[in-house]
Design a protein around this motif. Structure first.
Motif, PDB file in Angstrom:
ATOM      1  N   SER A 186       0.849  -1.191   0.000  1.00 45.51           N
ATOM      2  CA  SER A 186       0.000   0.000   0.000  1.00 45.51           C
ATOM      3  C   SER A 186       0.886   1.243   0.000  1.00 45.51           C
ATOM      4  N   VAL A 187       0.356   2.316  -0.557  1.00 46.23           N
ATOM      5  CA  VAL A 187       1.096   3.572  -0.698  1.00 46.23           C
ATOM      6  C   VAL A 187       0.241   4.703  -0.150  1.00 46.23           C
ATOM      7  N   ASN A 188       0.893   5.669   0.481  1.00 41.72           N
ATOM      8  CA  ASN A 188       0.182   6.850   0.951  1.00 41.72           C
ATOM      9  C   ASN A 188      -0.067   7.770  -0.246  1.00 41.72           C
ATOM     10  N   GLU A 189      -1.330   7.880  -0.659  1.00 47.05           N
ATOM     11  CA  GLU A 189      -1.662   8.646  -1.858  1.00 47.05           C
ATOM     12  C   GLU A 189      -2.912   9.488  -1.641  1.00 47.05           C
ATOM     13  N   VAL A 190      -3.001  10.563  -2.431  1.00 48.57           N
ATOM     14  CA  VAL A 190      -4.235  11.337  -2.504  1.00 48.57           C
ATOM     15  C   VAL A 190      -5.203  10.574  -3.414  1.00 48.57           C
ATOM     16  N   GLU A 191      -6.472  10.550  -3.025  1.00 49.52           N
ATOM     17  CA  GLU A 191      -7.479   9.867  -3.833  1.00 49.52           C
ATOM     18  C   GLU A 191      -8.342  10.896  -4.561  1.00 49.52           C
ATOM     19  N   TYR A 192      -8.852  10.478  -5.735  1.00 46.55           N
ATOM     20  CA  TYR A 192      -9.599  11.395  -6.586  1.00 46.55           C
ATOM     21  C   TYR A 192     -10.816  10.712  -7.209  1.00 46.55           C
ATOM     22  N   SER A 193     -11.757  11.547  -7.623  1.00 50.33           N
ATOM     23  CA  SER A 193     -12.786  11.144  -8.573  1.00 50.33           C
ATOM     24  C   SER A 193     -13.052  12.363  -9.446  1.00 50.33           C
ATOM     25  N   ALA A 194     -13.471  12.127 -10.684  1.00 48.97           N
ATOM     26  CA  ALA A 194     -13.672  13.233 -11.615  1.00 48.97           C
ATOM     27  C   ALA A 194     -14.942  13.007 -12.424  1.00 48.97           C
ATOM     28  N   PHE A 195     -15.592  14.127 -12.788  1.00 51.05           N
ATOM     29  CA  PHE A 195     -16.872  14.062 -13.471  1.00 51.05           C
ATOM     30  C   PHE A 195     -16.920  15.065 -14.610  1.00 51.05           C
ATOM     31  N   CYS A 196     -17.648  14.706 -15.649  1.00 51.84           N
ATOM     32  CA  CYS A 196     -17.941  15.613 -16.758  1.00 51.84           C
ATOM     33  C   CYS A 196     -19.425  15.491 -17.059  1.00 51.84           C
ATOM     34  N   SER A 197     -20.136  16.614 -16.961  1.00 49.80           N
ATOM     35  CA  SER A 197     -21.588  16.589 -17.178  1.00 49.80           C
ATOM     36  C   SER A 197     -22.259  15.526 -16.305  1.00 49.80           C
ATOM     37  N   GLN A 198     -21.854  15.485 -15.045  1.00 50.07           N
ATOM     38  CA  GLN A 198     -22.410  14.590 -14.027  1.00 50.07           C
ATOM     39  C   GLN A 198     -22.072  13.119 -14.255  1.00 50.07           C
TER      40      GLN A 198
END
Length: 262
Positions: free
Chosen positions: A67-79
């Motif tokens: 496991s790695v210490n990382e920032v997590e993300y999610s991304a959206f375009c037009s919902q």
């Protein structure tokens, strides 16, 4: 202006964002300008496992998963969710390069990670060879050689777009081998590798028209400080900022929605 005009007249029109070889995009007119450059911000350097942000010290014989210490993300375009890197939805463990090779299939999308450094992306071709954008050049190298202490994982499903067939993914990558500097219209290894796999012109610099109707929302999941949402006008802008956060750990106070927290 004279220099700019001279540069434009020498462009390779096969690289202009007029359509993708897959033919999977919608039949719609898009007008844009392609900027042929690369500012590849990450370096494939010599690092030890302890430099790479792993949660424990590793010996060279250990293969993972880790496991790695990382920032997590999610991304959206037009919902619509177009990108997700969340521990709750995905196995974010990484493996030693030697182990990773036993898991790869031609056309796979690979990511090498390290703390305080933008991840390096590549397309797996065959045997131990990958094709990637590095220091302004599209080249083929051994994964074992370029990993340099970093561990990696397969990220075929990180973007939620429909992938191209593996043969076409490899064709996209191989067809650009040897290109450098002004012949390149991707700004980092991720954009190039993702374009090879998904064939979407939005991964190219200047590959889409900026419009008020289409916006990209990047949700940055920071431990202890909630979720910050940033707004961008293009996919490429969003990728560049996310990679900047990965490299610096600093979130810019720009285009924040609802005060930046949820």
């Amino acid at each position: 202006m004279g220099n700019q005009l001279d540069r434009i007249t020498h462009l390779n029109y096969s690289e202009l964002p007029t359509g993708d070889p897959s033919g999977l995009e919608k039949d719609e007119l898009r007008v844009g300008v392609a900027y042929f450059f690369s500012d590849e911000e990450e370096e494939v350097d010599d690092r030890t496992p302890s430099d790479c942000g792993f949660t424990k010290d590793l010996s060279p014989a250990e293969e993972g998963p880790f496991s790695v210490n990382e920032v997590e993300y999610s991304a959206f375009c037009s919902q619509e969710c177009i990108f997700s890197k969340l521990q709750e939805n995905e196995d974010l463990n990484v493996f030693a390069a030697k182990t990773l090779l036993t898991m790869c299939k031609p056309g796979d999308l690979l990511e090498l990670v390290a703390t305080a450094q933008a991840p390096h992306w590549a397309i797996y071709e065959q045997e131990d060879q990958v094709i990637h954008l590095h220091k302004g050049e599209i080249r083929k190298d051994s994964l074992l050689e370029i990993s340099s202490g970093r561990h990696g994982r397969i990220v075929n499903n990180r973007y939620r777009y429909r992938p191209l067939p593996p043969d076409l993914v490899r064709q996209n990558a191989v067809g650009h081998l040897g290109l450098s500097s002004e012949e390149i219209c991707w700004t980092n290894s991720e954009s190039f590798a993702a374009w090879c796999r998904f064939g979407k012109r939005e991964f190219k610099a200047g590959g889409e028209v900026h419009s008020a109707e289409q916006q990209y929302f990047l949700k940055v999941h920071l431990s202890g400080s909630g979720v910050h949402t940033l707004v961008f006008r293009s996919l490429e802008d969003m990728i560049r900022e996310r990679r900047r956060v990965d490299a610096s750990g600093i979130l810019k106070e720009l285009s924040l929605v609802n005060g930046g927290k949820e």
